[in-house]
Design an enzyme around this catalytic site. Structure first.
Site, PDB file in Angstrom:
ATOM      1  N   VAL A  14       0.835  -1.211   0.000  1.00 37.85           N
ATOM      2  CA  VAL A  14       0.000   0.000   0.000  1.00 37.85           C
ATOM      3  C   VAL A  14       0.870   1.262   0.000  1.00 37.85           C
ATOM      4  O   VAL A  14       0.555   2.246  -0.677  1.00 37.85           O
ATOM      5  CB  VAL A  14      -0.962  -0.009   1.210  1.00 37.85           C
ATOM      6  N   ALA A  43       9.625   6.199   6.134  1.00 39.31           N
ATOM      7  CA  ALA A  43      10.371   5.360   7.083  1.00 39.31           C
ATOM      8  C   ALA A  43      10.104   3.891   6.782  1.00 39.31           C
ATOM      9  O   ALA A  43       8.949   3.491   6.603  1.00 39.31           O
ATOM     10  CB  ALA A  43       9.945   5.680   8.508  1.00 39.31           C
ATOM     11  N   GLY A 134     -10.838  -1.015   0.797  1.00 35.26           N
ATOM     12  CA  GLY A 134      -9.858  -0.576  -0.225  1.00 35.26           C
ATOM     13  C   GLY A 134     -10.335   0.683  -0.939  1.00 35.26           C
ATOM     14  O   GLY A 134     -10.529   1.726  -0.332  1.00 35.26           O
ATOM     15  N   GLU A 190      -2.999 -10.460   4.138  1.00 31.74           N
ATOM     16  CA  GLU A 190      -2.289  -9.804   5.230  1.00 31.74           C
ATOM     17  C   GLU A 190      -0.944 -10.496   5.445  1.00 31.74           C
ATOM     18  O   GLU A 190      -0.742 -11.636   4.994  1.00 31.74           O
ATOM     19  CB  GLU A 190      -3.109  -9.931   6.522  1.00 31.74           C
ATOM     20  N   LYS A 205     -12.640  -4.920  10.394  1.00 36.89           N
ATOM     21  CA  LYS A 205     -13.320  -3.937   9.534  1.00 36.89           C
ATOM     22  C   LYS A 205     -14.777  -3.762   9.944  1.00 36.89           C
ATOM     23  O   LYS A 205     -15.307  -2.649   9.952  1.00 36.89           O
ATOM     24  CB  LYS A 205     -13.221  -4.393   8.070  1.00 36.89           C
ATOM     25  N   GLY A 303      -5.247  -4.498  -2.500  1.00 35.10           N
ATOM     26  CA  GLY A 303      -4.314  -4.243  -3.603  1.00 35.10           C
ATOM     27  C   GLY A 303      -3.730  -2.847  -3.481  1.00 35.10           C
ATOM     28  O   GLY A 303      -4.280  -1.979  -2.801  1.00 35.10           O
TER      29      GLY A 303
END
Ligand code: HSE
Length: 437
Positions: A14, A43, A134, A190, A205, A303
């Site tokens: 992501v 980072a 998403g 994941e 979620k 995705g």
């Protein structure tokens, strides 16, 4: 106005997607936000790790404090997932007066209460559209679009990986493990895929969605009834299909008279339902409100770029909130008034579509040749022809032709010429075919 500087913590799937979208759409994004968004630093745990080449275009550090302590950076984007050390980073950012954008559903489901309190105390924002669904703006849809409703239920597919696995098992007649491996390769799963297949990710979620929909606290994980998809076999999927059902990984939150139901489990859904046809990594959430009725939100639920789309939307929102001029916070037409550009509206004659043509023709030799010749003369390719009718005793027959994509003006000229043939009776019914890709 000066650009807003952001720091990103985590450059996995992501994170790299977010860099790509921010860079590719930088013009559009600043026209909407009113200011450019500049990536000051990212980072990562291990600077030398091989990652998407887009990561070479930004300054990397292995010390998140350089972002969290920087007085230049206004927004911290947390994309590492999990609770620790994400919780420390997010609280550190909030306490330093920075806004936070995160895709971390586990963090919000488990520690959201504390985090929202800290954000409120510090007068900063935590934006988390990317945490659920998403690329679908489901949080905004419920929190803002349906704000006038008493929400009655949410029923959805909110874990792309488990939907991808069940869909793939059905379509390819293959095993659970084959599909799991593929979904990991594609970056949907994941870090620990148990979260996907055991329904834990969907529970995180759903806890967020239920809170937003019903105005209840974030529920405890253990209060959500959960069953994973691990025990579903190809046979179950095939038998269900024979009976007219699809097996889908569902997340359900419903109001009843005595409270709310909240559960995550695979379920059979009639193939006639839209949710049964939500396949692959796609997510869809059916929200029923007392005023709006049933509304359905559909899109890629996992995705790189779909999730990045939600991260960037949150960045735009936060930048708008940061602008001092309240009138321009959310521009009426989405783009800042001084950034509206004119694009020509194309004439319909320039539009290309495929077409369905239905005509009634005389039932005699050579008629189809005449018809197809006219289409050929106009450089219109035929995808398929269907001649209906029951036999040679009929005087006229319906003929249906599907054309390949062609320019409107050419199609209209061909129809005019076809209608002038003696062998074509009456007018031709023409319906454009929309390729929804
Ligand atoms: N593993 C998650 C899914 C990623 O498959 O839906 C998006 O939250």
């Amino acid at each position: 106005m000066k650009p807003v500087k952001i720091g990103i913590i985590g450059l996995g799937t992501v994170g790299c997607g977010t860099l790509t979208v921010l860079q590719r759409n930088s013009q559009e994004i600043s026209r909407r936000a009113g200011r450019a968004i500049e990536i000051a630093m990212c980072a990562v745990k291990n600077i030398d790790k091989k990652r998407d080449p887009i990561a070479n275009t930004v300054k990397l550090t292995n010390n998140p404090n350089q972002i969290l302590e920087s007085s230049d950076i206004d927004i911290v984007v947390e994309l590492i997932g999990g609770i620790e050390p994400a919780y420390d980073y997010v609280t550190h950012a909030l306490r330093n007066g920075k806004h936070v954008v995160t895709a971390n559903k586990e963090l919000l489901a488990v520690r959201g209460k504390d985090l929202f309190q800290i954000a409120q105390d510090q007068s900063v924002v935590i934006a988390f559209e990317a945490a659920v669904g998403g690329g679908i703006s489901i949080i905004k849809a419920i929190r803002e679009g349906l704000a006038g409703n008493r929400i009655q239920s949410l029923i959805g597919i909110i874990n792309g990986t488990s939907n991808y696995i069940l869909t793939g098992m059905k379509e390819n007649q293959c095993s659970f493990n084959d599909m799991l491996e593929e979904s990991q390769k594609l970056g949907y799963a994941e870090a620990d895929p148990t979260f996907d297949i055991a329904g834990i990710d969907a529970v995180h979620k759903l806890i967020i969605l239920a809170s937003i929909a019903f105005g209840v606290p974030l529920q405890k994980i253990s209060d959500v009834n959960r069953i994973g998809i691990e025990s579903i076999t190809y046979d179950d999927i095939a038998y269900a299909n024979e009976l007219g059902f699809s097996v889908k990984p569902l997340a359900i939150a419903k109001r009843s008279q005595s409270g709310i139901e909240i559960r995550v489990h695979p379920a059979l859904i009639s193939n006639q339902r839209l949710l049964a046809n939500v396949n692959g990594v796609m997510n869809a959430i059916l929200v029923t409100g007392d005023a709006a009725g049933r509304t359905l939100y559909y899109g890629a639920g996992a995705g790189a770029e779909p999730t990045a789309s939600a991260v960037v939307a949150d960045l735009v929102d936060v930048v708008r909130v940061m602008t001092s001029d309240p009138e321009n916070r959310v521009p009426h037409l989405a783009f800042q008034p001084n950034s509206i550009s004119s694009l020509p509206v194309l004439s319909v004659n320039e539009i290309s579509t495929a077409n369905y043509l239905r005509m009634t023709v005389e039932n005699q030799a050579g008629v189809l040749a005449e018809v197809t010749k006219i289409l050929g003369d106009h450089e219109i390719s035929i995808e398929s022809i269907l001649q209906k009718g029951t036999g040679s005793h009929e005087d006229v027959l319906p003929v249906v032709i599907i054309t390949q994509e062609t320019v409107e003006s050419r199609m209209l000229r061909a129809i005019e010429q076809l209608e002038s043939l003696d062998s074509v009776k009456g007018t031709i019914t023409r319906i454009r075919i929309e390729d929804l890709n």
